[in-house]
Design a protein around this motif. Sequence first.
Motif, PDB file in Angstrom:
ATOM      1  N   GLN A   1      46.929 128.855  55.186  1.00  0.00           N
ATOM      2  CA  GLN A   1      46.237 130.081  54.749  1.00  0.00           C
ATOM      3  C   GLN A   1      46.602 130.477  53.329  1.00  0.00           C
ATOM      4  O   GLN A   1      46.178 131.518  52.856  1.00  0.00           O
ATOM      5  CB  GLN A   1      46.581 131.243  55.703  1.00  0.00           C
ATOM      6  N   SER A   2      47.389 129.703  52.632  1.00  0.00           N
ATOM      7  CA  SER A   2      47.767 130.069  51.269  1.00  0.00           C
ATOM      8  C   SER A   2      46.567 129.920  50.345  1.00  0.00           C
ATOM      9  O   SER A   2      45.663 129.130  50.600  1.00  0.00           O
ATOM     10  CB  SER A   2      48.909 129.175  50.787  1.00  0.00           C
ATOM     11  N   PRO A   3      46.540 130.694  49.247  1.00  0.00           N
ATOM     12  CA  PRO A   3      45.383 130.604  48.312  1.00  0.00           C
ATOM     13  C   PRO A   3      45.228 129.228  47.725  1.00  0.00           C
ATOM     14  O   PRO A   3      44.110 128.773  47.485  1.00  0.00           O
ATOM     15  CB  PRO A   3      45.728 131.655  47.252  1.00  0.00           C
ATOM     16  N   GLY A   4      46.317 128.507  47.515  1.00  0.00           N
ATOM     17  CA  GLY A   4      46.183 127.175  46.933  1.00  0.00           C
ATOM     18  C   GLY A   4      45.491 126.206  47.874  1.00  0.00           C
ATOM     19  O   GLY A   4      44.646 125.409  47.458  1.00  0.00           O
ATOM     20  N   ALA A   5      45.821 126.286  49.197  1.00  0.00           N
ATOM     21  CA  ALA A   5      45.168 125.417  50.153  1.00  0.00           C
ATOM     22  C   ALA A   5      43.693 125.732  50.243  1.00  0.00           C
ATOM     23  O   ALA A   5      42.855 124.830  50.295  1.00  0.00           O
ATOM     24  CB  ALA A   5      45.839 125.546  51.533  1.00  0.00           C
TER      25      ALA A   5
ATOM     26  N   ASN B   1      42.863 134.991  44.296  1.00  0.00           N
ATOM     27  CA  ASN B   1      43.166 134.476  42.955  1.00  0.00           C
ATOM     28  C   ASN B   1      44.650 134.260  42.725  1.00  0.00           C
ATOM     29  O   ASN B   1      45.057 133.879  41.635  1.00  0.00           O
ATOM     30  CB  ASN B   1      42.623 135.436  41.896  1.00  0.00           C
ATOM     31  N   THR B   2      45.445 134.515  43.754  1.00  0.00           N
ATOM     32  CA  THR B   2      46.886 134.325  43.570  1.00  0.00           C
ATOM     33  C   THR B   2      47.182 132.820  43.492  1.00  0.00           C
ATOM     34  O   THR B   2      46.780 132.050  44.389  1.00  0.00           O
ATOM     35  CB  THR B   2      47.652 134.941  44.740  1.00  0.00           C
ATOM     36  N   PRO B   3      47.817 132.345  42.477  1.00  0.00           N
ATOM     37  CA  PRO B   3      48.065 130.874  42.344  1.00  0.00           C
ATOM     38  C   PRO B   3      49.132 130.407  43.322  1.00  0.00           C
ATOM     39  O   PRO B   3      50.016 131.157  43.711  1.00  0.00           O
ATOM     40  CB  PRO B   3      48.526 130.748  40.893  1.00  0.00           C
TER      41      PRO B   3
ATOM     42  N   ARG C   1      40.765 137.313  37.663  1.00  0.00           N
ATOM     43  CA  ARG C   1      41.900 137.302  38.557  1.00  0.00           C
ATOM     44  C   ARG C   1      42.903 138.364  38.159  1.00  0.00           C
ATOM     45  O   ARG C   1      43.255 138.491  37.001  1.00  0.00           O
ATOM     46  CB  ARG C   1      42.543 135.898  38.484  1.00  0.00           C
ATOM     47  N   ARG C   2      43.343 139.127  39.191  1.00  0.00           N
ATOM     48  CA  ARG C   2      44.399 140.142  39.062  1.00  0.00           C
ATOM     49  C   ARG C   2      44.019 141.296  38.163  1.00  0.00           C
ATOM     50  O   ARG C   2      44.875 142.017  37.661  1.00  0.00           O
ATOM     51  CB  ARG C   2      45.686 139.499  38.506  1.00  0.00           C
ATOM     52  N   TYR C   3      42.763 141.534  37.849  1.00  0.00           N
ATOM     53  CA  TYR C   3      42.360 142.679  37.009  1.00  0.00           C
ATOM     54  C   TYR C   3      41.276 143.447  37.737  1.00  0.00           C
ATOM     55  O   TYR C   3      40.495 142.893  38.486  1.00  0.00           O
ATOM     56  CB  TYR C   3      41.830 142.198  35.634  1.00  0.00           C
ATOM     57  N   SER C   4      41.256 144.751  37.460  1.00  0.00           N
ATOM     58  CA  SER C   4      40.207 145.629  38.026  1.00  0.00           C
ATOM     59  C   SER C   4      39.550 146.404  36.898  1.00  0.00           C
ATOM     60  O   SER C   4      40.138 146.634  35.838  1.00  0.00           O
ATOM     61  CB  SER C   4      40.802 146.584  39.060  1.00  0.00           C
ATOM     62  N   ASP C   5      38.350 146.826  37.128  1.00  0.00           N
ATOM     63  CA  ASP C   5      37.584 147.547  36.117  1.00  0.00           C
ATOM     64  C   ASP C   5      38.115 148.982  35.992  1.00  0.00           C
ATOM     65  O   ASP C   5      38.072 149.743  36.945  1.00  0.00           O
ATOM     66  CB  ASP C   5      36.112 147.556  36.489  1.00  0.00           C
ATOM     67  N   GLU C   6      38.600 149.320  34.794  1.00  0.00           N
ATOM     68  CA  GLU C   6      39.144 150.674  34.605  1.00  0.00           C
ATOM     69  C   GLU C   6      38.061 151.732  34.507  1.00  0.00           C
ATOM     70  O   GLU C   6      38.332 152.907  34.653  1.00  0.00           O
ATOM     71  CB  GLU C   6      39.989 150.707  33.326  1.00  0.00           C
ATOM     72  N   ASN C   7      36.820 151.322  34.228  1.00  0.00           N
ATOM     73  CA  ASN C   7      35.746 152.314  34.111  1.00  0.00           C
ATOM     74  C   ASN C   7      35.217 152.770  35.446  1.00  0.00           C
ATOM     75  O   ASN C   7      34.435 153.701  35.539  1.00  0.00           O
ATOM     76  CB  ASN C   7      34.585 151.747  33.285  1.00  0.00           C
ATOM     77  N   GLN C   8      35.536 152.039  36.521  1.00  0.00           N
ATOM     78  CA  GLN C   8      35.063 152.448  37.844  1.00  0.00           C
ATOM     79  C   GLN C   8      35.816 153.674  38.301  1.00  0.00           C
ATOM     80  O   GLN C   8      36.999 153.840  38.027  1.00  0.00           O
ATOM     81  CB  GLN C   8      35.292 151.308  38.843  1.00  0.00           C
ATOM     82  N   PRO C   9      35.166 154.610  38.977  1.00  0.00           N
ATOM     83  CA  PRO C   9      35.862 155.816  39.459  1.00  0.00           C
ATOM     84  C   PRO C   9      36.842 155.461  40.556  1.00  0.00           C
ATOM     85  O   PRO C   9      36.661 154.531  41.331  1.00  0.00           O
ATOM     86  CB  PRO C   9      34.720 156.681  40.004  1.00  0.00           C
ATOM     87  N   ARG C  10      37.913 156.212  40.603  1.00  0.00           N
ATOM     88  CA  ARG C  10      38.954 156.018  41.593  1.00  0.00           C
ATOM     89  C   ARG C  10      38.954 157.184  42.562  1.00  0.00           C
ATOM     90  O   ARG C  10      38.504 158.283  42.255  1.00  0.00           O
ATOM     91  CB  ARG C  10      40.308 155.911  40.911  1.00  0.00           C
TER      92      ARG C  10
ATOM     93  N   PRO D   1      52.351 128.515  44.208  1.00  0.00           N
ATOM     94  CA  PRO D   1      53.526 128.155  43.388  1.00  0.00           C
ATOM     95  C   PRO D   1      53.655 126.647  43.187  1.00  0.00           C
ATOM     96  O   PRO D   1      54.172 126.206  42.150  1.00  0.00           O
ATOM     97  CB  PRO D   1      54.700 128.707  44.197  1.00  0.00           C
ATOM     98  N   ARG D   2      53.162 125.893  44.118  1.00  0.00           N
ATOM     99  CA  ARG D   2      53.256 124.442  43.959  1.00  0.00           C
ATOM    100  C   ARG D   2      52.326 123.913  42.887  1.00  0.00           C
ATOM    101  O   ARG D   2      52.542 122.849  42.325  1.00  0.00           O
ATOM    102  CB  ARG D   2      52.964 123.731  45.293  1.00  0.00           C
ATOM    103  N   ASP D   3      51.234 124.691  42.623  1.00  0.00           N
ATOM    104  CA  ASP D   3      50.313 124.254  41.573  1.00  0.00           C
ATOM    105  C   ASP D   3      50.905 124.410  40.193  1.00  0.00           C
ATOM    106  O   ASP D   3      50.415 123.836  39.218  1.00  0.00           O
ATOM    107  CB  ASP D   3      49.005 125.030  41.654  1.00  0.00           C
ATOM    108  N   LEU D   4      51.912 125.228  40.092  1.00  0.00           N
ATOM    109  CA  LEU D   4      52.499 125.458  38.776  1.00  0.00           C
ATOM    110  C   LEU D   4      53.398 124.301  38.362  1.00  0.00           C
ATOM    111  O   LEU D   4      53.789 124.190  37.196  1.00  0.00           O
ATOM    112  CB  LEU D   4      53.306 126.764  38.786  1.00  0.00           C
ATOM    113  N   ILE D   5      53.810 123.424  39.334  1.00  0.00           N
ATOM    114  CA  ILE D   5      54.661 122.272  39.019  1.00  0.00           C
ATOM    115  C   ILE D   5      53.759 121.065  38.716  1.00  0.00           C
ATOM    116  O   ILE D   5      52.855 120.732  39.494  1.00  0.00           O
ATOM    117  CB  ILE D   5      55.579 121.957  40.206  1.00  0.00           C
ATOM    118  N   ALA D   6      53.976 120.484  37.604  1.00  0.00           N
ATOM    119  CA  ALA D   6      53.144 119.345  37.198  1.00  0.00           C
ATOM    120  C   ALA D   6      53.400 118.151  38.143  1.00  0.00           C
ATOM    121  O   ALA D   6      54.536 117.904  38.558  1.00  0.00           O
ATOM    122  CB  ALA D   6      53.477 118.933  35.772  1.00  0.00           C
TER     123      ALA D   6
END
Length: 747
Positions: free
Chosen positions: A698-702, A600-602, A734-743, A604-609
Amino acid sequence: MILSRIWSLLLLFFITEAEILDFDDHTNEACYTCYCSADLTSVDCSHRGLTNIPNGISLKVTKLNVSNNEISSFPNNLSNLYNLKSLDLSGNLLNSLPENALQNLTALEVLNLSRNYFESWLSINPNEVLKPATSLKILDLSKNKFTTLANLANQELLISSSLETLILNSCEINSIHGRSPLSGLISIRVLKLNNNPLLRIQNLISSTLKSLYVSNCQLSYISHNEFAYLPSLVYLQMSYNYRLQLSSTSNALFSNSLRYLDISYCNIFRPNLYGFPNLRKAVIKNNMIRFLKSIEFINNTKLEYLDLSYNNIGSFKSDTFRGLSMLRYLDLSWNEIAQIPEESFIEMPSLTQLKLARNYLNRVGHIKSTSLSILDMSSCEISIIGKDSLEGLPSLIDIDLSHNLLSYIPDSVSSNTLKYLNLNYNRISSINNVTFFMLPRLSGLSVIGNRFTNIWSKTYFNSNLYLERLDLTDNMWRCDCIDDNMYDFYEFVTLEPNKKEESFNLICNSPINVIGQTWLEACYFHWNPTEKARNVDNLIWFLIVMVVGLALCLLLVNTIRRTMKRRLGAIQAERERQVEEARDRLRQLRIRAEQEALCNTPDPRDLIAPPSYDEALSMPKLNASSHSLNETGTGKTKRRRGRRKTKSSGDLLEETERNGDARVFDDIELTETSNDNNRHRRRRNRRYGSHEINELEQSPGARRRRMSEYNTLDDSVTVEIETEVERPLRPRNRRYSDENQPRESDF
């Protein structure tokens, strides 16, 4: 007219209510500071550190205590308390009284001004201050520093028509002079001058004074006619005047009215009571009287109580007490009397109690008295009791011969009236059948602390039908349990209905195996043999039951312990398994989260219009491949990368085959579309080849672009992708995890 009256009444009512409410508020305020009784008649403000009496005290108060405070001037807000009967201002800082101090206190009966700082009679205005208190009965001025007791410039010292008791203890008064200080107190009854350095009593004139206290002073001499000016004097206490000596017989003190005289703890060598013909009670103990002459009290025919104890009296005559026809109590204890004349008490027909304890009498002689009922001869070193020693006392009821040296009791001691015989702490070792035979009225016998060893017989008291109490404690009893007499006597003194002694007071002193035991403990099984056999059997069965019960208890405890150990082991294993499973789940969740975060990491080239159409037309045309736009670096590195990018896929394959690297086949992936005419090969670099190309591919955008291309095709072909986890990934934010899951850290 009627309306005006109604309005006036209502106005008066409201004013009264307002005054009552205001008064209640002030009263509550006073009761916050002091203690008030429920009916507000008693107020205690002592030990409050007050400098003045608080306002708002109820007008109903009758007793006010303001002692032990810091009041330095007499309160001026007491004049409203017209119901006050007792006022205590002791222990304050007062040094003067105004003339109107007691204004309006007409009901005041008790005034306590002791322990203040008065140093002069003039400071209290004695001629005026007591006049408003017309009901005053008691005035206490003790523990001040007046130093003298005398009238003031030929005026009366204190003036009050109602005062009855004046207390001047510990006021450092050393003299009484001038005109009588009591002349202004026409109703005086009691005068207390104790604990003053007073040397003489003189000029005390009062026709109403009845009690005079001058104890613990420094009196050494009293004039023989000093009490002639006190015609109503009844009670005189002059004890603890260590230098006081009474006048001789020719100039003896004289008082026709005196009834009670206490001159104990003085320096008196002779009683000298000749001048008190109406004396009823005389206490002359703790003096230095050595002997009593004949007819010593011939003029005290009304004397009823005479205490001559704690003197040095060594002898007296047979007619010393002649004339004491009304004497009831005579105390001669703690003296040095060695012999008592036979006829010395016969002329006192009313004598009922005689104390001769702590003298040097060695025998109970022939004391004669027709009225004597109580005789105390304890601690006199008496070793002999005569057979007929009690025959001269026909009214004797109680005799105390304890703490003497008696070793035996003569047979047939005779008294038809004796009820209580005290022989405690002597050396008596035996009695017999006729010892108490001639004491038919005996009801109490005490022989504590003697030397009796043989058990008595109940036949010793066959003639004592009224015997109710026997005190046999602290003797050297020999317990012969086989002797039937012991059992019979034990029942005689301990069993109802004629119980005479407590069983726990009967202690064995021999033989050695029962020392310290009670008679019942020592002889119980001898007196109850059936219970002994029964007790043995019961003991055996009891031991068997105890052993079996103990074994069962041990078995049960071991079983429970093993069961608990197994259960604890199972619980522990289950807990460890659950912890391990939780750790595995957390490990997988962490791996999945890392992969999802990587996917889910964007880019950087996608951020440029992207450029607009006009901008794209105006942009210069690239001579090189578009792949070179992703490359970075300068100089030689760029040219090398450019050459690498110009190689075709076939060249790469041939080069790889020449190099013998079989792993290059894994770098090329064929992508097919649903259109057969548009099939083409696409080279994809994963791990090998150019480092920059591999990184871009291998980048996430590709990867996301490739996935979107696959999804847009009509006839898509399923492409298998190698997964690094066992289960397929679920779509997650993207970039979030469930806080209710045990660690894993939770474990």
